[in-house]
Write an enzyme that holds these catalytic residues in place. Structure first.
Site, PDB file in Angstrom:
ATOM      1  N   ALA A  67       0.813  -1.190  -0.174  1.00 40.24           N
ATOM      2  CA  ALA A  67       0.009   0.103   0.113  1.00 40.24           C
ATOM      3  C   ALA A  67       0.914   1.476   0.217  1.00 40.24           C
ATOM      4  O   ALA A  67       2.165   1.248   0.524  1.00 40.24           O
ATOM      5  CB  ALA A  67      -1.011  -0.035   1.301  1.00 40.24           C
ATOM      6  N   SER A  68       0.404   2.265  -0.668  1.00 40.16           N
ATOM      7  CA  SER A  68       1.141   3.544  -0.719  1.00 40.16           C
ATOM      8  C   SER A  68       0.207   4.704  -0.313  1.00 40.16           C
ATOM      9  O   SER A  68      -0.998   4.729  -1.057  1.00 40.16           O
ATOM     10  CB  SER A  68       1.739   3.781  -2.103  1.00 40.16           C
ATOM     11  OG  SER A  68       2.591   5.035  -1.935  1.00 40.16           O
ATOM     12  N   SER A  76       0.388   9.336   1.249  1.00 39.61           N
ATOM     13  CA  SER A  76       0.927  10.470   1.217  1.00 39.61           C
ATOM     14  C   SER A  76       2.074  10.566   2.248  1.00 39.61           C
ATOM     15  O   SER A  76       3.056  11.187   2.303  1.00 39.61           O
ATOM     16  CB  SER A  76       0.068  11.520   1.291  1.00 39.61           C
ATOM     17  OG  SER A  76      -0.833  11.455   2.538  1.00 39.61           O
ATOM     18  N   VAL A  90       3.945   0.629   2.734  1.00 39.76           N
ATOM     19  CA  VAL A  90       4.074  -0.548   3.477  1.00 39.76           C
ATOM     20  C   VAL A  90       4.500  -1.898   2.577  1.00 39.76           C
ATOM     21  O   VAL A  90       4.076  -1.963   1.441  1.00 39.76           O
ATOM     22  CB  VAL A  90       2.466  -0.984   4.177  1.00 39.76           C
ATOM     23  CG1 VAL A  90       2.920  -2.213   4.925  1.00 39.76           C
ATOM     24  CG2 VAL A  90       2.226   0.080   4.918  1.00 39.76           C
ATOM     25  N   LYS A 124       6.391  -0.774   7.307  1.00 41.99           N
ATOM     26  CA  LYS A 124       5.613   0.781   6.948  1.00 41.99           C
ATOM     27  C   LYS A 124       6.906   1.933   7.123  1.00 41.99           C
ATOM     28  O   LYS A 124       7.582   1.916   8.095  1.00 41.99           O
ATOM     29  CB  LYS A 124       4.624   1.077   8.167  1.00 41.99           C
ATOM     30  CG  LYS A 124       3.971   2.417   7.580  1.00 41.99           C
ATOM     31  CD  LYS A 124       2.778   2.707   8.537  1.00 41.99           C
ATOM     32  CE  LYS A 124       2.013   4.055   8.318  1.00 41.99           C
ATOM     33  NZ  LYS A 124       0.864   3.882   9.055  1.00 41.99           N
ATOM     34  N   ASP A 159     -11.663   5.651  13.021  1.00 42.76           N
ATOM     35  CA  ASP A 159     -11.776   5.607  11.388  1.00 42.76           C
ATOM     36  C   ASP A 159     -12.061   4.242  11.095  1.00 42.76           C
ATOM     37  O   ASP A 159     -11.433   3.592  10.181  1.00 42.76           O
ATOM     38  CB  ASP A 159     -10.602   6.246  10.751  1.00 42.76           C
ATOM     39  CG  ASP A 159     -10.837   6.494   9.292  1.00 42.76           C
ATOM     40  OD1 ASP A 159     -12.115   6.803   9.120  1.00 42.76           O
ATOM     41  OD2 ASP A 159     -10.080   6.581   8.623  1.00 42.76           O
TER      42      ASP A 159
END
Length: 443
Positions: free
Chosen positions: A138-139, A141, A145, A159, A294
């Site tokens: 995952a990428s 801003s 990871v 990360k 969240d």
């Protein structure tokens, strides 16, 4: 804070130029003038050769604001995402538009990621990891990871903070602070939305997110909350490999909650997942007093045996003992339709301004309760009800505590997820034992 004080470096001057030129292009030129930035437009246009032409404006303002934020880049995207979590301060149409914002950032090179890992560990990467996957899982801003295996073969997720993020974020945050102060001073209709409060809160959240040691500590805290609970999972932290720029944690394998059809096709018991997820969050709200703020589908995986795993603890809310007691009293008052008790609780919290018209507040609350009177809980749209409450709060300029709003929003998100997994779920029945226990403690 004078805006020119922030434009002494090339980075800040460039960012100011971006803001001054992007806003008019999307129909917010009047705002530029009203906060006294218009006098810098000719200078910046001469420096850049750009004219900042205004687009046609059939598009509603909330959607145009989203375009502005996307053009201004990652820090502003994160700021927009944070504004979407404050429906008590931000109008509903803007909240819904801002909620569509996503981090659209290309991953940085694996060579840079490897270099940062080695710098933080102060040794060659191969001494720590048996394998390290170059393509990130995952990428975003702030970070990306990577999947890896430790020397002993344990699967972990690594990360890594994006290079230069802290400097860019600090510069953008300084500009946002200055712009919020200008807006609050020169635009009265914006002042009531408390832009300086929102930016200050964003600054705290962003600094927290940039420091992976804080996130690691939060993971450990939630891991201890659920250490005896086999129905929910939180990744463990490998402290010996962590720093402010590097977080190494257990890798969780599972299916994302975003893929409901895929989960159903794989034989997953969606009702069981819904029940476990509901219980996990009710314990956070009513028992632990600290909660994942969240809980959208992208932050939850379903692992083996239909056990949900909670990920990404960048946004966390807290409920004091006093606030938990007030919450219990409010729940009882809502069941009894006791408006006076609700008014009394909110007065204790200090949400009403000195000039508040409590008679008008009572009438609005009565109308709100009448709208939902006798409606079975499963037939109530929690999101709509939440916005109805906040609409009353905004109309009367009620100053709701930040964590109270975060609790409400997290509860609505959790309820929506649970009902998506199990349309027959009865969340009100699940709440009753927690509310009863809170009320006993309160009395």
């Amino acid at each position: 804070m004078h805006i020119l004080e922030l434009a002494r470096t090339y980075r800040n001057l460039k960012r100011l130029k971006d803001i001054v030129l992007v806003l008019p292009r999307h129909g917010f030129g009047q705002l530029v003038e009203r906060i006294n930035l218009g006098r810098y437009v000719p200078l910046l246009r001469r420096l850049t050769g750009k004219t900042g032409e205004v687009e046609d404006l059939p598009t509603p303002a909330p959607e145009r604001l989203v375009r502005v934020i996307e053009e201004l880049g990652p820090t502003f995207v994160k700021f927009g995402q944070m504004m979407a979590t404050r429906p008590d301060l931000v109008p509903e149409d803007y909240v819904k538009a801002l909620a569509t914002l996503q981090d659209k950032v290309e991953p940085f090179s694996s060579a840079a990621a490897r270099a940062i890992v080695e710098q933080e560990l102060e040794r060659p990467l191969e001494e720590v990891f048996r394998s390290f996957t170059d393509r990130p899982l995952a990428s975003g801003s702030v970070a990306q990871v990577h999947a890896a295996e430790l020397a002993d073969g344990e699967a972990v997720a690594v990360k890594v903070r994006r290079p230069g993020t802290d400097k860019t974020a600090t510069a953008d945050l300084d500009l946002l602070t200055a712009l919020a102060e200008l807006a609050e001073k020169h635009v009265p209709e914006m002042a009531r939305f408390k832009p300086t409060v929102i930016v200050e809160e964003f600054g705290r959240s962003l600094r927290r997110e940039l420091n992976f040691t804080t996130e690691a500590s939060t993971l450990v805290k939630f891991g201890r909350f659920f250490e005896k609970d086999k129905n929910v999972r939180v990744p463990g932290v490998r402290w010996e490999y962590c720093s402010s720029r590097l977080l190494v944690m257990d890798r969780v394998e599972g299916q994302p909650l975003t893929d409901i059809e895929g989960l159903r096709a794989s034989g997953c018991d969606l009702k069981a997942v819904a029940g476990r997820l509901c219980d996990a969050f009710l314990r956070q709200f009513f028992e632990f007093g600290t909660f994942h703020a969240d809980p959208h589908p992208g932050n939850i995986l379903v692992t083996g045996n239909d056990v949900p795993a909670l990920l990404d603890f960048g946004m966390v809310g807290h409920i004091s003992g006093e606030l938990k007691g007030q919450l219990a009293t409010t729940l009882v008052a809502l069941v009894r339709g006791d408006i006076e008790l609700i008014i009394s609780v909110y007065t204790d919290i200090g949400v009403f301004s000195e000039g508040a018209d409590l008679t008008a507040v009572r009438l609005d609350l009565l109308e709100l309760l009448d709208r939902y009177y006798g409606v079975p809980a499963r037939n109530i749209d929690m999101t709509e009800a939440f916005y109805d409450i906040l609409h009353v709060a905004r109309r009367h300029e009620v100053d709701l505590p930040r964590d109270f709003v975060m609790l409400g929003r997290a509860f609505v998100l959790m309820s929506s997820l649970v009902r998506c997994l199990d349309p027959d779920a009865d969340i009100s029945t699940a709440i009753k034992p927690y509310a009863k226990k809170l009320l006993v403690e309160r009395l």
